[in-house]
Structures are given as structure tokens and as C-alpha cells.
Design a protein around this motif. Structure first.
Motif, PDB file in Angstrom:
ATOM      1  N   GLU A 126      62.158   8.926   4.862  1.00 40.58           N
ATOM      2  CA  GLU A 126      61.369   8.404   3.737  1.00 40.58           C
ATOM      3  C   GLU A 126      61.778   6.971   3.409  1.00 40.58           C
ATOM      4  OE1 GLU A 126      60.434  12.448   1.176  1.00 40.58           O
ATOM      5  OE2 GLU A 126      62.404  11.487   0.967  1.00 40.58           O
ATOM      6  N   ILE A 127      63.061   6.694   3.447  1.00 43.21           N
ATOM      7  CA  ILE A 127      63.553   5.332   3.219  1.00 43.21           C
ATOM      8  C   ILE A 127      63.056   4.408   4.335  1.00 43.21           C
ATOM      9  CG2 ILE A 127      65.622   3.882   3.155  1.00 43.21           C
ATOM     10  CD1 ILE A 127      67.067   6.240   1.824  1.00 43.21           C
ATOM     11  N   SER A 128      63.036   4.933   5.553  1.00 44.54           N
ATOM     12  CA  SER A 128      62.544   4.164   6.692  1.00 44.54           C
ATOM     13  C   SER A 128      61.097   3.716   6.472  1.00 44.54           C
ATOM     14  CB  SER A 128      62.641   5.010   7.960  1.00 44.54           C
ATOM     15  OG  SER A 128      62.022   4.369   9.048  1.00 44.54           O
ATOM     16  N   VAL A 129      60.255   4.645   6.045  1.00 47.40           N
ATOM     17  CA  VAL A 129      58.846   4.321   5.797  1.00 47.40           C
ATOM     18  C   VAL A 129      58.706   3.359   4.620  1.00 47.40           C
ATOM     19  CG1 VAL A 129      56.613   5.272   5.097  1.00 47.40           C
ATOM     20  CG2 VAL A 129      58.008   6.472   6.806  1.00 47.40           C
TER      21      VAL A 129
ATOM     22  N   LEU B  93      60.554   1.018   3.859  1.00 50.95           N
ATOM     23  CA  LEU B  93      60.898  -0.330   4.308  1.00 50.95           C
ATOM     24  C   LEU B  93      60.035  -0.784   5.481  1.00 50.95           C
ATOM     25  CD1 LEU B  93      64.768  -0.051   3.989  1.00 50.95           C
ATOM     26  CD2 LEU B  93      63.178  -1.244   2.470  1.00 50.95           C
ATOM     27  N   SER B  94      58.920  -0.070   5.689  1.00 55.90           N
ATOM     28  CA  SER B  94      57.921  -0.448   6.696  1.00 55.90           C
ATOM     29  C   SER B  94      58.336  -0.149   8.131  1.00 55.90           C
ATOM     30  CB  SER B  94      57.582  -1.944   6.573  1.00 55.90           C
ATOM     31  OG  SER B  94      56.375  -2.250   7.202  1.00 55.90           O
ATOM     32  N   TYR B  95      59.305   0.741   8.305  1.00 57.35           N
ATOM     33  CA  TYR B  95      59.683   1.185   9.651  1.00 57.35           C
ATOM     34  C   TYR B  95      59.092   2.576   9.847  1.00 57.35           C
ATOM     35  CZ  TYR B  95      62.992  -2.677   9.281  1.00 57.35           C
ATOM     36  OH  TYR B  95      63.557  -3.913   9.108  1.00 57.35           O
ATOM     37  N   GLN B  96      58.014   2.650  10.589  1.00 54.03           N
ATOM     38  CA  GLN B  96      57.318   3.918  10.762  1.00 54.03           C
ATOM     39  C   GLN B  96      58.097   4.880  11.660  1.00 54.03           C
ATOM     40  OE1 GLN B  96      54.720   4.482   8.827  1.00 54.03           O
ATOM     41  NE2 GLN B  96      55.031   2.383   8.062  1.00 54.03           N
ATOM     42  N   LYS B  97      58.939   4.353  12.513  1.00 55.76           N
ATOM     43  CA  LYS B  97      59.769   5.198  13.374  1.00 55.76           C
ATOM     44  C   LYS B  97      61.195   5.217  12.818  1.00 55.76           C
ATOM     45  CE  LYS B  97      57.220   4.456  17.680  1.00 55.76           C
ATOM     46  NZ  LYS B  97      57.310   3.985  19.087  1.00 55.76           N
TER      47      LYS B  97
ATOM     48  N   ARG C 225      65.938  -6.113   3.874  1.00 59.70           N
ATOM     49  CA  ARG C 225      65.622  -4.692   4.021  1.00 59.70           C
ATOM     50  C   ARG C 225      66.881  -3.839   4.205  1.00 59.70           C
ATOM     51  NH1 ARG C 225      60.304  -4.974   8.035  1.00 59.70           N
ATOM     52  NH2 ARG C 225      58.768  -5.438   6.390  1.00 59.70           N
ATOM     53  N   MET C 226      67.826  -4.338   4.949  1.00 55.08           N
ATOM     54  CA  MET C 226      69.059  -3.585   5.156  1.00 55.08           C
ATOM     55  C   MET C 226      69.863  -3.459   3.854  1.00 55.08           C
ATOM     56  SD  MET C 226      69.065  -2.435   8.245  1.00 55.08           S
ATOM     57  CE  MET C 226      67.284  -2.239   7.995  1.00 55.08           C
ATOM     58  N   GLU C 227      69.842  -4.506   3.042  1.00 53.52           N
ATOM     59  CA  GLU C 227      70.538  -4.439   1.753  1.00 53.52           C
ATOM     60  C   GLU C 227      69.870  -3.420   0.830  1.00 53.52           C
ATOM     61  OE1 GLU C 227      70.564  -8.436   0.339  1.00 53.52           O
ATOM     62  OE2 GLU C 227      72.144  -9.081   1.720  1.00 53.52           O
ATOM     63  N   ILE C 228      68.534  -3.399   0.856  1.00 57.45           N
ATOM     64  CA  ILE C 228      67.795  -2.422   0.048  1.00 57.45           C
ATOM     65  C   ILE C 228      68.066  -1.010   0.583  1.00 57.45           C
ATOM     66  CG2 ILE C 228      65.483  -1.586  -0.573  1.00 57.45           C
ATOM     67  CD1 ILE C 228      64.578  -4.524  -0.556  1.00 57.45           C
TER      68      ILE C 228
END
Length: 232
Positions: A198-201, A203-207, A181-184
């Protein structure tokens, strides 16, 4: 059937330890190597103490062990000639491994060791295949992947899968997911116009704050600092 020398006859009796449960073959099949070693010791101790001069009992022990080993090797989908290259032709021609207890014991130890190596290779190939499937699945589903979804994909218990993955790679599945996920995230920050939340969401990080924290811990800078560095 021919014997190496004329048998010395005494009062006839049957072998006990060879057939007493659990048998050597069943212990080998379950991969209980230490117990199998103890069982072999007991078999040859009885043979040496009571039947060392009986060619018939030595032959019976050989045939029993040879039959078990051949069956086990074929169950692992291996060829005898590949697994037991030194002993295959003697087995194929039905020749006893030796005319005395010590020769038979030496042969038994050798073929058990060869079988164990064969099993280890099969298990390693199987584990390597599991790792490959796990990593391919994570690569295809980086934003939604979880231990449960991976376990369902490879048809394994989550706890067992975690142990196998850690054993083979030296890292946990969650660590590998984070790395992917960090590489993406780096690629998206560099090439995508999407905002950080938006990138956070994606990658499945809602916060977003948690995503920023993970990114900084991984790369030593925040996502915005990384973008600024690219733009400078």
C-alpha cells in the motif's frame, strides 16, 4: 558639449565597425561574451588606426557604447548606480570616459564586465527561484509528480529544466524525487499501519518489488527489515 582638448581635424569619415552588424550592444544582449570581446577589439582597432586623434570619433564611440550599456542594464531591472558605482556619476553628467582611445577602451572593458556580473546575478536569482518552485511542487505531490508535470508547473521545457536543475544542485530531478519518496516511505513505515504494498502504491510504485529494491538500495535494508528494526 565640451571636449577635453581641441580636436585635430583631418578628412572627415564615418566609423564602420561600431555600426556593423552584429553590433556590440546586440552581442551583449544575447550574452555572447566572447563575440562581444572580439567586436570591441575590432571597434577600438579601427578607432586607433584611423581616428586616434579625432575627439569627435572618440566621443561618438563613447556615446554609442554608453547608450547601449545603460539600456541593457535597465532592461535587467537594475539601477546604474548599483551596477556601475564607479562610473555612474560620469555617465549621469554626460562626461566622456576619456580623451583618448586607450582610456575609452579601458572604460568599455570595465562597464562590460560590470554588466556581465549583473546579468549573472539576475540569471542565478532566476535559477534559484526555479529550483525552489520545483522542490516545493515535489514536496506537495510526491506520489504523482513527474518531469512532465513539473515542467508544466514552472512553464519550462523538460530538457532545459533538467539541465538547469542539474547545474544548480548537482543532482538530477529524478534523483531528488527518489530521495523525497524514500524519506516519506521511512515515515510511513514508522508511523502508518499500511502494508508495504500500500505504501508502494502511495508513492507511485505500482510494483512493490521495485519499491522494495529501491528502498534497499537507498537504506541498505528492505522496508520490512526497517520495520522490524523499529519494533525490536
Amino acid at each position: 558639449m565640451s571636449l577635453a582638448k581641441e580636436p585635430e581635424r583631418g578628412e572627415m569619415g564615418s566609423l564602420g565597425e561600431l555600426y556593423r552588424a552584429p553590433t556590440l550592444g546586440s552581442l551583449l544582449e544575447m550574452g555572447q561574451w566572447e563575440a562581444a570581446e572580439d567586436k570591441a577589439d575590432a571597434i577600438f582597432r579601427e578607432l586607433k588606426e584611423h581616428w586616434r586623434d579625432s575627439q569627435e570619433h572618440i566621443l561618438e564611440t563613447y556615446l554609442n557604447i554608453a547608450s547601449s550599456i545603460v539600456s541593457l542594464i535597465h532592461r535587467t531591472k537594475k539601477w546604474l548606480a548599483d551596477t556601475l558605482p564607479e562610473d555612474f556619476y560620469a555617465l549621469a553628467q554626460g562626461r566622456p570616459a576619456g580623451s583618448d582611445v586607450e582610456e575609452l577602451r579601458s572604460w568599455t572593458e570595465r562597464v562590460i564586465a560590470a554588466y556581465r556580473r549583473s546579468v549573472s546575478m539576475v540569471e542565478k536569482d532566476s535559477r534559484s527561484s526555479i529550483i525552489r518552485k520545483v522542490q516545493e511542487y515535489i514536496a506537495l505531490n510526491p506520489g504523482t509528480v513527474s518531469l512532465q508535470s513539473i515542467s508544466a508547473h514552472v512553464f519550462l521545457n523538460p530538457s532545459y529544466l533538467s539541465k538547469v536543475y542539474k547545474l544548480e544542485t548537482g543532482e538530477g530531478i529524478s534523483e531528488y524525487i527518489l530521495q523525497v519518496r524514500m524519506e516519506i516511505a521511512k515515515e510511513l513505515l514508522a508511523e502508518s499501519p499500511n502494508k508495504i504494498y500500500e505504501i508502494s502504491v502511495q508513492l507511485s510504485y505500482q510494483k512493490p518489488s521495485y519499491f522494495i529494491q529501491l528502498f534497499k538500495k537507498h537504506y541498505g535494508m528492505t522496508p520490512q527489515e526497517y520495520r522490524n528494526m523499529l519494533d525490536s
